[in-house]
Scaffold this active site. Structure first.
Site, PDB file in Angstrom:
ATOM      1  N   ASP A  43      -8.554   6.085 -46.998  1.00  0.00           N
ATOM      2  CA  ASP A  43      -7.473   6.691 -46.672  1.00  0.00           C
ATOM      3  C   ASP A  43      -7.578   7.859 -47.717  1.00  0.00           C
ATOM      4  O   ASP A  43      -7.138   7.427 -48.868  1.00  0.00           O
ATOM      5  CB  ASP A  43      -6.121   5.774 -46.670  1.00  0.00           C
ATOM      6  CG  ASP A  43      -5.172   6.628 -46.184  1.00  0.00           C
ATOM      7  OD1 ASP A  43      -4.818   7.753 -46.495  1.00  0.00           O
ATOM      8  OD2 ASP A  43      -4.055   5.806 -45.441  1.00  0.00           O
TER       9      ASP A  43
ATOM     10  N   TYR B  40       3.463  21.232 -42.242  1.00  0.00           N
ATOM     11  CA  TYR B  40       1.773  21.373 -41.949  1.00  0.00           C
ATOM     12  C   TYR B  40       1.624  22.728 -42.451  1.00  0.00           C
ATOM     13  O   TYR B  40       0.656  22.671 -43.191  1.00  0.00           O
ATOM     14  CB  TYR B  40       1.564  21.365 -40.679  1.00  0.00           C
ATOM     15  CG  TYR B  40       0.151  21.622 -40.015  1.00  0.00           C
ATOM     16  CD1 TYR B  40      -0.933  20.596 -40.387  1.00  0.00           C
ATOM     17  CD2 TYR B  40      -0.282  22.590 -39.377  1.00  0.00           C
ATOM     18  CE1 TYR B  40      -2.055  20.636 -39.996  1.00  0.00           C
ATOM     19  CE2 TYR B  40      -1.608  22.793 -39.251  1.00  0.00           C
ATOM     20  CZ  TYR B  40      -2.393  21.920 -39.439  1.00  0.00           C
ATOM     21  OH  TYR B  40      -3.638  22.101 -39.053  1.00  0.00           O
TER      22      TYR B  40
ATOM     23  N   THR C 220      -9.349  19.654 -29.656  1.00  0.00           N
ATOM     24  CA  THR C 220      -9.678  18.533 -30.548  1.00  0.00           C
ATOM     25  C   THR C 220      -8.356  17.720 -30.106  1.00  0.00           C
ATOM     26  O   THR C 220      -7.471  17.919 -29.511  1.00  0.00           O
ATOM     27  CB  THR C 220      -9.743  18.435 -31.792  1.00  0.00           C
ATOM     28  OG1 THR C 220      -8.330  18.625 -32.481  1.00  0.00           O
ATOM     29  CG2 THR C 220     -10.778  19.446 -32.025  1.00  0.00           C
TER      30      THR C 220
HETATM   31  P1  NAP Z   1      -8.867  15.094 -35.217  1.00  0.00           P
HETATM   32  O1  NAP Z   1      -9.785  14.852 -34.163  1.00  0.00           O
HETATM   33  O2  NAP Z   1      -7.537  14.367 -35.385  1.00  0.00           O
HETATM   34  O3  NAP Z   1      -9.355  14.708 -36.760  1.00  0.00           O
HETATM   35  C1  NAP Z   1      -8.519  14.600 -37.772  1.00  0.00           C
HETATM   36  C2  NAP Z   1      -9.513  13.334 -38.535  1.00  0.00           C
HETATM   37  O4  NAP Z   1      -8.804  13.309 -39.874  1.00  0.00           O
HETATM   38  C3  NAP Z   1      -9.730  12.181 -37.779  1.00  0.00           C
HETATM   39  O5  NAP Z   1     -10.936  11.728 -37.876  1.00  0.00           O
HETATM   40  C4  NAP Z   1      -8.883  11.109 -38.728  1.00  0.00           C
HETATM   41  O6  NAP Z   1      -9.538   9.931 -38.871  1.00  0.00           O
HETATM   42  C5  NAP Z   1      -8.977  11.914 -40.016  1.00  0.00           C
HETATM   43  N1  NAP Z   1      -7.618  11.510 -40.727  1.00  0.00           N
HETATM   44  C6  NAP Z   1      -6.542  11.557 -40.645  1.00  0.00           C
HETATM   45  N2  NAP Z   1      -5.788  11.089 -41.638  1.00  0.00           N
HETATM   46  C7  NAP Z   1      -6.335  10.732 -42.577  1.00  0.00           C
HETATM   47  C8  NAP Z   1      -6.321  10.024 -43.673  1.00  0.00           C
HETATM   48  N3  NAP Z   1      -5.118   9.695 -44.106  1.00  0.00           N
HETATM   49  N4  NAP Z   1      -7.525   9.569 -44.337  1.00  0.00           N
HETATM   50  C9  NAP Z   1      -8.636   9.857 -44.008  1.00  0.00           C
HETATM   51  N5  NAP Z   1      -8.806  10.567 -42.683  1.00  0.00           N
HETATM   52  C10 NAP Z   1      -7.876  10.880 -42.149  1.00  0.00           C
HETATM   53  O7  NAP Z   1      -8.492  16.663 -35.245  1.00  0.00           O
HETATM   54  P2  NAP Z   1      -9.115  17.878 -35.689  1.00  0.00           P
HETATM   55  O8  NAP Z   1      -8.603  19.175 -34.937  1.00  0.00           O
HETATM   56  O9  NAP Z   1     -10.574  17.641 -35.481  1.00  0.00           O
HETATM   57  O10 NAP Z   1      -8.736  18.186 -37.334  1.00  0.00           O
HETATM   58  C11 NAP Z   1      -9.604  18.233 -38.103  1.00  0.00           C
HETATM   59  C12 NAP Z   1      -9.042  19.216 -39.236  1.00  0.00           C
HETATM   60  O11 NAP Z   1      -8.993  20.639 -38.478  1.00  0.00           O
HETATM   61  C13 NAP Z   1      -7.454  18.936 -39.635  1.00  0.00           C
HETATM   62  O12 NAP Z   1      -7.691  19.291 -41.187  1.00  0.00           O
HETATM   63  C14 NAP Z   1      -6.713  19.875 -39.030  1.00  0.00           C
HETATM   64  O13 NAP Z   1      -5.580  20.161 -39.786  1.00  0.00           O
HETATM   65  C15 NAP Z   1      -7.735  21.165 -38.858  1.00  0.00           C
HETATM   66  N6  NAP Z   1      -7.385  22.287 -37.884  1.00  0.00           N
HETATM   67  C16 NAP Z   1      -7.293  21.899 -36.595  1.00  0.00           C
HETATM   68  C17 NAP Z   1      -7.083  22.647 -35.646  1.00  0.00           C
HETATM   69  C18 NAP Z   1      -6.919  22.364 -34.111  1.00  0.00           C
HETATM   70  O14 NAP Z   1      -6.154  22.958 -33.485  1.00  0.00           O
HETATM   71  N7  NAP Z   1      -7.514  21.213 -33.612  1.00  0.00           N
HETATM   72  C19 NAP Z   1      -6.565  23.892 -35.965  1.00  0.00           C
HETATM   73  C20 NAP Z   1      -6.761  24.247 -37.492  1.00  0.00           C
HETATM   74  C21 NAP Z   1      -6.941  23.340 -38.210  1.00  0.00           C
HETATM   75  P3  NAP Z   1      -8.997   8.338 -38.829  1.00  0.00           P
HETATM   76  O15 NAP Z   1      -7.800   8.467 -37.891  1.00  0.00           O
HETATM   77  O16 NAP Z   1     -10.138   7.307 -38.513  1.00  0.00           O
HETATM   78  O17 NAP Z   1      -8.509   8.339 -40.253  1.00  0.00           O
END
Ligand code: NAP
Length: 262
Positions: free
Chosen positions: A62, A158, A193
């Site tokens: 974590d 955020y 995602t």
């Molecule tokens: P996602 O599939 O929900 O991925 C987020 C990942 O972070 C999950 O694999 C989760 O794994 C991990 N995570 C969450 N809390 C955690 C913690 N406390 N410790 C360790 N791991 C943790 O969503 P995603 O869109 O791919 O997000 C990836 C990054 O892209 C994030 O930083 C997000 O803010 C950024 N982002 C996303 C978007 C979008 O529209 N999707 C846009 C801009 C930026 P576990 O649950 O196994 O911990």
């Protein structure tokens, strides 16, 4: 990028999973980090079907817990050597009008998105610096967001956290500039995602729109009228880590179809 050890946080899903695959295809040894061991295990198996000789370590952690992060990073480094590429990708996005953003939600967004990036970087950097001093370049890529570059309503915590990630990126880039390490941020717009799926569910619940309408309303922020694909973010990570990108340092690069240009 053979002989590089890459650690990707949040590697079990979404953007992190795409980044892990792209780096594996470039020949990196990989540490997959995230809270859920099951998700990481599944991801490692999926990667091995595509890259059979992949050296991969699972590092459940974590990222809000600095001791857990130190322990997991040490274990990964004992198996695969110092981390040369760190992709701080793990994050969470929760929405709430500002007046209903309580201290717990505020703290959670800062803990995961900003302090988590700090903790993992602190754990990795000493080994990365030693390796960089001996000739293996270091690369840190922080997955921020367009929310690190501009405001969006109803996600103030955020947005504040992701602005913090961009600030941290710029400051650390200057500290590392003469140490054979670059530090950059990638700033995706709405990307296809689970985070966007959550946002869609939220919009449907709050507005009565259909799922298709809700997805379209998010895609409409992008001048290309579509969601960014995780693979597009992964390509940019590879580009920043590959030889030839040494001069790109301290940047926050939008991957948003032009949203920031408007
Ligand atoms: P996602 O599939 O929900 O991925 C987020 C990942 O972070 C999950 O694999 C989760 O794994 C991990 N995570 C969450 N809390 C955690 C913690 N406390 N410790 C360790 N791991 C943790 O969503 P995603 O869109 O791919 O997000 C990836 C990054 O892209 C994030 O930083 C997000 O803010 C950024 N982002 C996303 C978007 C979008 O529209 N999707 C846009 C801009 C930026 P576990 O649950 O196994 O911990």
């Amino acid at each position: 990028m053979q002989d590089r050890h890459a650690l990707v946080t949040g590697a079990g899903s979404g953007i992190g999973a795409a980044v892990a695959l792209a780096l594996a295809q470039q020949g990196c040894r990989l540490t997959l980090a995230g809270r859920s061991h099951g998700k990481l295990q599944q991801q490692a198996e999926a990667l091995r079907t595509q890259v059979p000789d992949l050296a991969v370590v699972l590092a459940p952690m974590d990222i809000t817990d600095p001791l857990a992060v130190q322990g997991a990073v040490q274990l990964a480094q004992s198996q695969l050597g110092p981390v040369n590429i760190l992709v701080n990708n793990a994050g969470q996005a929760r929405s709430q009008p500002f007046v209903r953003t309580d201290a717990a939600l505020w703290q959670q967004m800062l803990d995961v998105n900003l302090s988590g990036t700090f903790h993992v970087t602190q754990a990795v950097l000493p080994g990365m610096q030693d390796a960089a001093a001996s000739g293996t370049p270091g690369r840190i890529v922080n997955i921020a967001s367009t929310a690190g570059l501009m405001g969006y309503a109803y996600v103030s915590a955020y947005v504040a956290a992701k602005h913090g990630v961009v600030g941290l990126t710029r400051a650390l880039a200057l500290e590392m500039a003469r140490k054979n390490i670059t530090v950059n941020a990638l700033c995706p717009g709405y990307t296809d995602t689970e985070i966007v799926q959550d946002a869609v569910r939220n919009i449907v619940a709050k507005t009565g729109q259909t799922e298709a309408q809700a997805r379209q309303s998010l895609a409409a922020r992008n001048p290309q009228q579509r969601l960014v694909q995780p693979l597009e973010v992964a390509h940019s990570v590879v580009w920043l880590c590959a030889p030839g990108s040494e001069a790109i340092n301290g940047q926050a690069i939008a991957i948003d179809g032009g949203e920031q240009a408007g």
